[in-house]
Design an enzyme around this catalytic site. Structure first.
Site, mmCIF file in Angstrom:
data_model
loop_
_atom_site.group_PDB
_atom_site.id
_atom_site.type_symbol
_atom_site.label_atom_id
_atom_site.label_comp_id
_atom_site.label_asym_id
_atom_site.label_seq_id
_atom_site.Cartn_x
_atom_site.Cartn_y
_atom_site.Cartn_z
ATOM 1 N N GLU A 166 1.515 -1.575 0.100
ATOM 2 C CA GLU A 166 0.099 -0.016 -0.199
ATOM 3 C C GLU A 166 0.189 1.235 0.185
ATOM 4 O OE1 GLU A 166 -2.539 -0.259 3.026
ATOM 5 O OE2 GLU A 166 -3.511 -1.968 2.940
ATOM 6 N N GLY A 218 1.268 3.749 2.028
ATOM 7 C CA GLY A 218 2.486 4.133 3.200
ATOM 8 C C GLY A 218 2.601 2.968 3.830
ATOM 9 N N GLY A 269 5.295 0.465 3.031
ATOM 10 C CA GLY A 269 6.514 -0.249 2.776
ATOM 11 C C GLY A 269 7.078 -1.998 3.066
ATOM 12 N N SER A 270 7.804 -1.975 3.872
ATOM 13 C CA SER A 270 7.941 -3.504 4.432
ATOM 14 C C SER A 270 6.700 -3.708 5.277
ATOM 15 C CB SER A 270 9.371 -3.697 4.838
ATOM 16 O OG SER A 270 10.272 -3.556 3.454
ATOM 17 N N ILE A 293 33.259 -1.558 -17.961
ATOM 18 C CA ILE A 293 33.830 -2.514 -18.971
ATOM 19 C C ILE A 293 33.685 -1.128 -20.290
ATOM 20 C CG2 ILE A 293 33.947 -4.309 -20.397
ATOM 21 C CD1 ILE A 293 33.663 -6.208 -17.918
ATOM 22 N N GLY A 346 32.135 4.447 -21.996
ATOM 23 C CA GLY A 346 31.420 5.503 -22.263
ATOM 24 C C GLY A 346 30.244 5.073 -23.191
ATOM 25 N N GLU A 386 9.994 -7.970 -3.852
ATOM 26 C CA GLU A 386 9.564 -9.269 -2.710
ATOM 27 C C GLU A 386 9.882 -8.723 -1.848
ATOM 28 O OE1 GLU A 386 7.784 -10.566 -3.597
ATOM 29 O OE2 GLU A 386 7.789 -11.489 -5.736
ATOM 30 N N THR A 399 13.146 -5.980 0.364
ATOM 31 C CA THR A 399 14.558 -5.222 0.043
ATOM 32 C C THR A 399 15.382 -5.882 1.299
ATOM 33 O OG1 THR A 399 13.939 -3.966 2.829
ATOM 34 C CG2 THR A 399 13.118 -3.027 0.422
ATOM 35 N N GLU A 414 17.323 -5.382 3.693
ATOM 36 C CA GLU A 414 17.628 -5.226 4.195
ATOM 37 C C GLU A 414 16.171 -6.199 5.238
ATOM 38 O OE1 GLU A 414 18.944 -1.953 3.148
ATOM 39 O OE2 GLU A 414 17.021 -2.677 2.387
#
Length: 401
Positions: free
Chosen positions: A131, A133, A135-136, A353, A356, A379, A381, A383
């Site tokens: 949702e 607000g 987060g986890s 590798i 530029g 799925e 973080t 942490e």
């Protein structure tokens, strides 16, 4: 076939499936992926091809029209597809999480209603837990389902819904206090609702709106959306498993499959980055010789290849653990954590590798450089994975004093 990321002990059928998928990726995905990604265009032709190959039914039991294959087979197919274009693997992942949850937790009526059509690719699955607000912190879910007669009325806003527009069946996690007295632990008062809808954007059924695609840095092509429920009415027989209060456990079971999938995606993207890096290093010349002949580049290639191999081994171990019927949250967390971190590092080394030219949209590595960060948060973080790993290790190695 690549020398890296080989899997021992596969059956002839598994090898045949993987060879077919790899051939499809090489011929149908890699040549068009970057162009479609730059246009943020849904890969309908690729999806139709995967449907013809039967991949939407790969893990669905044969009795419901699927191929009845293992999580390992599925993960190895995802690895190949992500090597071509990670967004395509995302289209399949959410479908299979829902199919897996139905297979493991659905009522017989729910299985018979949805699984045959999901195996045929006629019903496309998506799942919705996060949702705006949230987060986890899954326990902080505010979306709610309230029973009224033979129906539930759902209200709330969900976020980061992969396949939000193209899906026709969404597994939605909501609070449901019915039968769960005040003070009940949050994770014991959550329910998974099976929400059928029309594909597309706007109001896709009365009370359900998919506002539109979220504009993202990478992971383009696949539609990522919000989902808004405002008085959405769902029949009581669309509670997954027929009993409220089990949604958190059902979702976590599905997420374990999803974490193996994200690990497989990380492996596939890292493999492609290595292929691009080792190829470019042999074509690009500086100071009179190919840069692959410089020791610094050889060291970098050695580190990249080792990371590809290590991540693949952990992903395979996590899939086999789940297939054995054992708890695999430790192995899935480790595999997801390592594969996503190593993917980021291998992609960045391949980018370096290229010098530029890696910054140019003409080169495929530019796309991979924008795609890899999604794996760091998808799925769960890094942490969150570390928390899961740490807690499980303390369970396994509990001090006896």
């Amino acid at each position: 076939m690549s020398r890296l990321a080989q899997t021992a002990g596969l059956t002839d059928i598994q090898q045949e499936i993987l060879a077919t998928v790899r051939d499809f990726v090489d011929k149908e995905i890699i040549p068009v992926a970057t162009e479609l990604e730059h246009r943020d265009e849904y890969p309908q032709q690729i999806v139709d091809g995967l449907k013809e190959l039967g991949l939407f039914g790969l893990m669905i039991p044969e009795e419901y029209g699927g191929l009845g294959e293992s999580l390992l087979t599925y993960a190895l197919c995802v690895e190949e597809i992500a090597r071509g274009w990670m967004s395509v693997s995302g289209i399949i992942n959410t479908h299979f999480i829902v199919a897996y949850m139905l297979k493991q937790h659905g009522t017989q009526e729910q299985k018979e209603t949805f699984l045959p059509r999901m195996a045929a690719g006629e019903v496309r699955g998506a799942f919705s837990m996060s949702e705006p607000g949230l987060g986890s912190d899954v326990s902080a879910i505010t979306s709610k389902g309230v029973k009224e007669g033979d129906e539930y009325v759902l209200n709330g806003q969900k976020m980061w819904l992969t396949n939000g527009g193209t899906s026709t069946l969404v597994a939605v996690l909501c609070r449901s206090d019915e039968g769960h007295p005040e003070g009940t632990a949050p994770h014991k008062s959550m329910t998974t609702f099976l929400v059928e809808k029309e594909p597309g954007f706007g109001e896709v059924r009365p009370g359900l709106t998919i506002p539109g695609k979220i504009d993202k840095m990478g992971y383009k092509g696949v539609d990522t959306t919000e989902l808004i429920m405002d008085g959405l009415r769902i029949p009581a027989n669309r509670v997954l498993g027929g009993v409220t209060g089990r949604g958190f456990y059902q979702m976590m079971d599905g997420v374990e499959v999803g974490r193996v999938n994200v690990a497989a995606r990380g492996c596939g993207v890292a493999q492609r980055a290595f292929e691009l890096g080792v190829s470019y290093a042999q074509q690009r010349h500086t100071f009179g010789k190919a840069i692959a002949q410089h020791q610094a580049i050889q060291f970098k290639l050695a580190e990249m290849a080792t990371k590809v191999e290590a991540a693949h081994a952990m992903m395979v171990n996590a899939a086999r653990k789940k297939d054995s019927g054992e708890r695999n949250d430790l192995e899935a967390g480790m595999a997801k954590y390592l594969a996503s971190e190593y993917c980021k590092e291998v992609v960045e080394d391949a980018f370096r590798i290229h010098g530029g030219y890696g910054f140019s949209k003409e080169y495929e590595i530019e796309r991979l450089y924008r795609e890899a960060p999604m794996l760091l948060i998808g799925e769960g973080t890094a942490e969150i994975q570390k928390m899961i790993i740490g807690r499980r290790l303390l369970e396994e190695y509990r001090f006896q004093g």
